[in-house]
Design a protein around this motif. Structure first.
Motif, PDB file in Angstrom:
ATOM      1  N   ARG A 291       0.920  -1.175   0.058  1.00 25.90           N
ATOM      2  CA  ARG A 291      -0.111   0.002  -0.018  1.00 25.90           C
ATOM      3  C   ARG A 291       0.863   1.153   0.059  1.00 25.90           C
ATOM      4  NH1 ARG A 291      -3.378  -0.743   4.456  1.00 25.90           N
ATOM      5  NH2 ARG A 291      -4.803  -1.575   3.452  1.00 25.90           N
ATOM      6  N   GLU A 292       1.867   1.336   1.093  1.00 20.93           N
ATOM      7  CA  GLU A 292       2.813   2.483   0.736  1.00 20.93           C
ATOM      8  C   GLU A 292       3.426   2.555  -0.436  1.00 20.93           C
ATOM      9  OE1 GLU A 292       7.318   2.194   2.952  1.00 20.93           O
ATOM     10  OE2 GLU A 292       5.840   1.911   4.243  1.00 20.93           O
ATOM     11  N   ARG A 293       4.025   1.628  -1.138  1.00 15.15           N
ATOM     12  CA  ARG A 293       4.819   1.699  -2.380  1.00 15.15           C
ATOM     13  C   ARG A 293       4.227   1.838  -3.626  1.00 15.15           C
ATOM     14  NH1 ARG A 293      10.468  -0.829  -0.472  1.00 15.15           N
ATOM     15  NH2 ARG A 293      10.615   0.317   1.137  1.00 15.15           N
ATOM     16  N   HIS A 294       2.907   0.936  -3.526  1.00 14.01           N
ATOM     17  CA  HIS A 294       2.393   0.824  -5.003  1.00 14.01           C
ATOM     18  C   HIS A 294       0.895   1.286  -4.890  1.00 14.01           C
ATOM     19  CE1 HIS A 294       6.077  -1.002  -6.367  1.00 14.01           C
ATOM     20  NE2 HIS A 294       5.968  -1.489  -5.090  1.00 14.01           N
ATOM     21  N   GLY A 295       0.258   1.660  -3.716  1.00 15.66           N
ATOM     22  CA  GLY A 295      -1.066   1.796  -3.540  1.00 15.66           C
ATOM     23  C   GLY A 295      -2.207   0.643  -3.665  1.00 15.66           C
ATOM     24  N   ILE A 296      -1.421  -0.381  -3.831  1.00 20.56           N
ATOM     25  CA  ILE A 296      -2.507  -1.713  -3.719  1.00 20.56           C
ATOM     26  C   ILE A 296      -2.530  -2.452  -2.351  1.00 20.56           C
ATOM     27  CG2 ILE A 296      -2.262  -1.691  -6.329  1.00 20.56           C
ATOM     28  CD1 ILE A 296      -0.359  -4.080  -5.878  1.00 20.56           C
ATOM     29  N   VAL A 297      -3.222  -3.512  -2.179  1.00 19.96           N
ATOM     30  CA  VAL A 297      -3.166  -4.269  -1.127  1.00 19.96           C
ATOM     31  C   VAL A 297      -2.507  -5.711  -1.477  1.00 19.96           C
ATOM     32  CG1 VAL A 297      -4.875  -2.981   0.243  1.00 19.96           C
ATOM     33  CG2 VAL A 297      -5.479  -4.828  -1.114  1.00 19.96           C
ATOM     34  N   THR A 298      -2.560  -6.628  -0.586  1.00 20.64           N
ATOM     35  CA  THR A 298      -1.813  -7.923  -0.989  1.00 20.64           C
ATOM     36  C   THR A 298      -2.875  -8.881  -1.884  1.00 20.64           C
ATOM     37  OG1 THR A 298      -0.650  -7.882   1.109  1.00 20.64           O
ATOM     38  CG2 THR A 298      -0.813 -10.207   0.049  1.00 20.64           C
ATOM     39  N   SER A 299      -4.175  -8.692  -1.603  1.00 21.26           N
ATOM     40  CA  SER A 299      -5.119  -9.656  -2.583  1.00 21.26           C
ATOM     41  C   SER A 299      -5.064  -9.088  -3.863  1.00 21.26           C
ATOM     42  CB  SER A 299      -6.402  -9.564  -1.834  1.00 21.26           C
ATOM     43  OG  SER A 299      -6.999  -8.108  -1.668  1.00 21.26           O
TER      44      SER A 299
ATOM     45  N   GLU B 102      -1.532  -2.884 -19.808  1.00 25.11           N
ATOM     46  CA  GLU B 102      -0.174  -2.494 -19.768  1.00 25.11           C
ATOM     47  C   GLU B 102      -0.039  -1.808 -18.344  1.00 25.11           C
ATOM     48  OE1 GLU B 102       3.310  -3.020 -20.593  1.00 25.11           O
ATOM     49  OE2 GLU B 102       1.964  -3.742 -21.973  1.00 25.11           O
ATOM     50  N   ASP B 103      -0.842  -1.090 -17.909  1.00 28.65           N
ATOM     51  CA  ASP B 103      -0.568  -0.329 -16.685  1.00 28.65           C
ATOM     52  C   ASP B 103      -0.555  -1.532 -15.556  1.00 28.65           C
ATOM     53  OD1 ASP B 103      -0.653   2.221 -17.257  1.00 28.65           O
ATOM     54  OD2 ASP B 103      -2.513   2.714 -17.019  1.00 28.65           O
ATOM     55  N   GLY B 104      -1.512  -2.496 -15.726  1.00 26.16           N
ATOM     56  CA  GLY B 104      -1.543  -3.648 -14.432  1.00 26.16           C
ATOM     57  C   GLY B 104      -0.264  -4.566 -14.603  1.00 26.16           C
ATOM     58  N   ARG B 105       0.357  -4.757 -15.906  1.00 29.80           N
ATOM     59  CA  ARG B 105       1.548  -5.512 -15.902  1.00 29.80           C
ATOM     60  C   ARG B 105       2.718  -4.627 -15.341  1.00 29.80           C
ATOM     61  NH1 ARG B 105       3.028  -9.643 -18.271  1.00 29.80           N
ATOM     62  NH2 ARG B 105       1.222 -10.047 -19.270  1.00 29.80           N
ATOM     63  N   ARG B 106       2.756  -3.374 -15.625  1.00 34.20           N
ATOM     64  CA  ARG B 106       3.866  -2.584 -14.942  1.00 34.20           C
ATOM     65  C   ARG B 106       3.565  -2.491 -13.513  1.00 34.20           C
ATOM     66  NH1 ARG B 106       3.223   0.968 -19.505  1.00 34.20           N
ATOM     67  NH2 ARG B 106       1.537   2.087 -18.462  1.00 34.20           N
ATOM     68  N   LEU B 107       2.343  -2.604 -12.859  1.00 35.31           N
ATOM     69  CA  LEU B 107       2.248  -2.399 -11.412  1.00 35.31           C
ATOM     70  C   LEU B 107       2.606  -3.699 -10.724  1.00 35.31           C
ATOM     71  CD1 LEU B 107       1.067  -1.063  -8.891  1.00 35.31           C
ATOM     72  CD2 LEU B 107      -1.340  -1.839  -9.602  1.00 35.31           C
ATOM     73  N   VAL B 108       2.080  -4.706 -11.485  1.00 28.93           N
ATOM     74  CA  VAL B 108       2.584  -6.082 -10.713  1.00 28.93           C
ATOM     75  C   VAL B 108       3.979  -6.398 -10.672  1.00 28.93           C
ATOM     76  CG1 VAL B 108       1.973  -7.833 -12.778  1.00 28.93           C
ATOM     77  CG2 VAL B 108       1.587  -8.323 -10.308  1.00 28.93           C
ATOM     78  N   ASP B 109       4.770  -6.168 -12.010  1.00 34.42           N
ATOM     79  CA  ASP B 109       5.923  -6.187 -11.971  1.00 34.42           C
ATOM     80  C   ASP B 109       6.880  -5.413 -10.796  1.00 34.42           C
ATOM     81  OD1 ASP B 109       5.616  -7.757 -14.074  1.00 34.42           O
ATOM     82  OD2 ASP B 109       6.348  -6.550 -15.696  1.00 34.42           O
ATOM     83  N   ALA B 110       6.309  -4.283 -10.564  1.00 36.76           N
ATOM     84  CA  ALA B 110       7.041  -3.641  -9.331  1.00 36.76           C
ATOM     85  C   ALA B 110       6.678  -3.957  -8.286  1.00 36.76           C
ATOM     86  CB  ALA B 110       6.650  -1.919  -9.854  1.00 36.76           C
TER      87      ALA B 110
END
Length: 152
Positions: free
Chosen positions: A32-40, A101-109
């Motif tokens: 959440r801190e680094r990418h704005g997402i949660v584990t799930s 493409e945004d999802g791929r970049r996000l999950v890779d990071a």
């Protein structure tokens, strides 16, 4: 198969659940801190990266959660622009989920962050290879026998 009666099974279960919860929460905080997402969300995105064109039902089976909850989670990912739905050529009643493409970049990071943090948290555990093998075996047996699957 019999269990080792020297092991306090309720205590073992408590330790297992509390470790999972604490690890999940720690990873949640970092993501959440680094990418704005949660584990799930990370887990769903990672699954879709590895299994492009999955259906909501495929995610529900993988994560042992209900179809309704899975569909709502997919809707949230789609609303963020990380996932797109495509028509399913073999079944008009369902759609296929693919990463944008945004999802791929996000999950890779996020995967690098996730891996680094989890590595920090478990670095000092003895016999990590044996533990990983034991948990993989337990999961495989539970999945093989369809134990703990949601009913809806």
């Amino acid at each position: 198969m019999e269990y080792n009666s020297a092991i306090d099974l309720p205590g073992f279960f408590g330790d297992l659940v509390r470790c999972e919860t604490r690890l999940y929460n720690a990873l949640n905080d970092r993501l959440r801190e680094r990418h704005g997402i949660v584990t799930s969300q990370f887990e769903f995105l990672r699954y879709l990266r590895e299994h492009p064109g999955s259906r909501v039902a495929d995610l529900a089976v993988e994560f042992a959660i209900g179809i309704g909850a899975t569909s709502k989670a997919a809707d949230r990912l789609e609303k963020q622009g990380w996932v797109a739905r495509q028509a399913n050529p073999s079944d008009r009643r369902s759609s296929l989920l693919v990463l944008t493409e945004d999802g791929r970049r996000l999950v890779d990071a996020a995967e690098a962050t996730f891996t680094d943090r989890l590595g920090e948290l478990i670095a000092d555990l003895p016999s990590l290879t044996d533990m990983a093998r034991a948990f993989a075996g337990l999961r495989a047996a539970l999945e093989r026998d369809q134990i703990g699957m949601p009913s809806g």
